[in-house]
Write a protein that holds these residues in place. Structure first.
Motif, PDB file in Angstrom:
ATOM      1  N   GLY A 191       0.818  -1.211   0.000  1.00  0.00           N
ATOM      2  CA  GLY A 191       0.000   0.000   0.000  1.00  0.00           C
ATOM      3  C   GLY A 191       0.847   1.254   0.000  1.00  0.00           C
ATOM      4  N   THR A 231      -4.749   7.187   0.213  1.00  0.00           N
ATOM      5  CA  THR A 231      -4.285   5.812   0.362  1.00  0.00           C
ATOM      6  C   THR A 231      -4.677   5.030  -0.886  1.00  0.00           C
ATOM      7  OG1 THR A 231      -4.494   5.837   2.771  1.00  0.00           O
ATOM      8  CG2 THR A 231      -4.478   3.678   1.714  1.00  0.00           C
ATOM      9  N   GLU A 261      -4.735  -3.720   1.131  1.00  0.00           N
ATOM     10  CA  GLU A 261      -4.750  -3.570   2.576  1.00  0.00           C
ATOM     11  C   GLU A 261      -5.548  -4.705   3.191  1.00  0.00           C
ATOM     12  OE1 GLU A 261      -7.087  -0.425   5.015  1.00  0.00           O
ATOM     13  OE2 GLU A 261      -5.206   0.533   4.411  1.00  0.00           O
TER      14      GLU A 261
END
Length: 380
Positions: A300, A320, A324
């Motif tokens: 990530g 982001t 994940e």
């Protein structure tokens, strides 16, 4: 001929009178370089008794006081110097350093930001701004160049609540936190939190604790642990160790390793981060490489951009992307994520601040989550 000789005599007399003045300041500089700060102070005081308006000697005496661990004695000298030269970036930097070493990082930001406006390429100004902000925004410490000044410890307590709204039939989440931090520009910092979260109709409670340990003027070590006694969806525990290095030109570099233990699996993460402070801005990037036991290695990316205003108040953007891990009831899943959030902290005065955050998070095809968090922070 007679007048010529008289002129030479007057010039020689002036030179003789000027020589001790120059020698006094030069001698004080040599004493500073040799670490003889008390001797340098005595030399400068003797000189200033005869030449009280000598700005060069006043400036050096102000710095000597700060290096001796007496920044409060330096501040009146900087006030005097800045009355005559309010746009002198060196004086503003010195005043900001003295305020920081006196345990007043928020007050230090005012002269430092003025210096940054006057001299935007002044690398040391940017470095001290970074130290002042770090001393208030997180338990990161700063170190004086020659002698540490005894700085007042600052404590902050924050209570916050958060609401998350989920789609695709998932129940909404709720959480509350009580956070405490203790910082000191020249010493050890520590922090802790009590937390409780509700998901899937269940409540989990836990604690977190950490410290920031200055190894020298550039390196800091930050251990952190968290524990949940009877978790339903949160991990049983986590442990994190972060090593940070201050770099020239307002840069920071950091690496951290983290282990998170769930009831049914384990997650290990390596995070590599870089930050840059310049003017009123801070930018950061973090690469997260995660190893989920028996479930792959998601990667990530986190981006951050903060703007500081009115001292320590700030507004920031977070992005982001990548993969994940997430907990769905008692099952750990890995999926693509996209998230964006806005956050900030607005100081109402020197003691009270409002904190806020709102965001949008897409957890693959599982759900979209939106959230709002509000908090009240008190410094004492």
């Amino acid at each position: 001929m007679r007048s010529h000789c008289l002129a030479l005599a007057l010039a020689a007399s002036a030179a003789l009178l000027a020589t001790p003045t120059l020698a006094d300041v030069a001698t004080a500089r040599q004493q500073v370089e040799a670490g003889q700060l008390d001797a340098a102070e005595a030399t400068l005081r003797t000189h200033l008794a005869e030449q009280p308006a000598d700005s060069e000697a006043l400036f050096l005496l102000a710095r000597v006081h700060a290096w001796q661990g007496q920044p409060e004695q330096a501040l009146p000298l900087y006030d005097r110097l800045l009355r005559d030269e309010p746009e002198n970036a060196d004086y503003l930097l010195g005043q900001g350093q003295a305020l920081l070493w006196a345990g007043r990082p928020q007050a230090a930001l005012q002269p430092l930001e003025r210096a940054a406006t006057i001299a935007p390429d002044y690398a040391e100004v940017q470095q001290v701004i970074q130290q002042a902000r770090a001393a208030l925004t997180s338990p990161v410490t700063a170190t004086a160049p020659i002698a540490s000044a005894p700085a007042q410890r600052r404590h902050e307590l924050e209570i916050s609540a958060r609401q998350d709204w989920l789609d695709n039939g998932f129940d909404d989440w709720r959480s509350q936190r009580l956070d405490y931090t203790s910082t000191q520009p020249e010493g050890l910092g520590w922090y802790g939190a009590l937390l409780r979260e509700q998901r899937f109709g269940e409540w989990d409670e836990g604690v977190e604790a950490g410290a920031v340990i200055p190894l020298d003027e550039n390196w800091t070590l930050q251990p952190e642990v968290g524990y949940q006694p009877s978790p339903y969806f949160l991990p049983e525990w986590h442990a994190d160790l972060r090593l940070q290095r201050r770099l020239p030109a307002g840069f920071l570099g950091a690496a951290s390793v983290r282990r998170t233990e769930y009831e049914t699996t384990r997650v290990d993460r390596l995070a590599l981060a870089a930050e840059r402070y310049w003017g009123a801005w801070r930018a950061g990037y973090t690469l997260n490489i995660t190893d989920v036991a028996n479930a792959g290695t998601p990667i990530g990316h986190d981006l951050a951009l903060d703007y500081f205003y009115d001292g320590l108040s700030y507004a920031g953007l977070r992005l982001t992307a990548g993969e994940e891990e997430a907990v769905e009831e008692q099952r750990l899943i890995t999926s693509d994520v996209r998230a964006v959030s806005l956050q900030g902290r607005h100081w109402l005065d020197s003691r009270w601040a409002l904190t806020w955050e709102l965001g949008h998070h897409e957890q693959g095809d599982y759900y979209t989550r939106r959230w709002l968090q509000l908090g009240l922070r008190h410094a004492f």
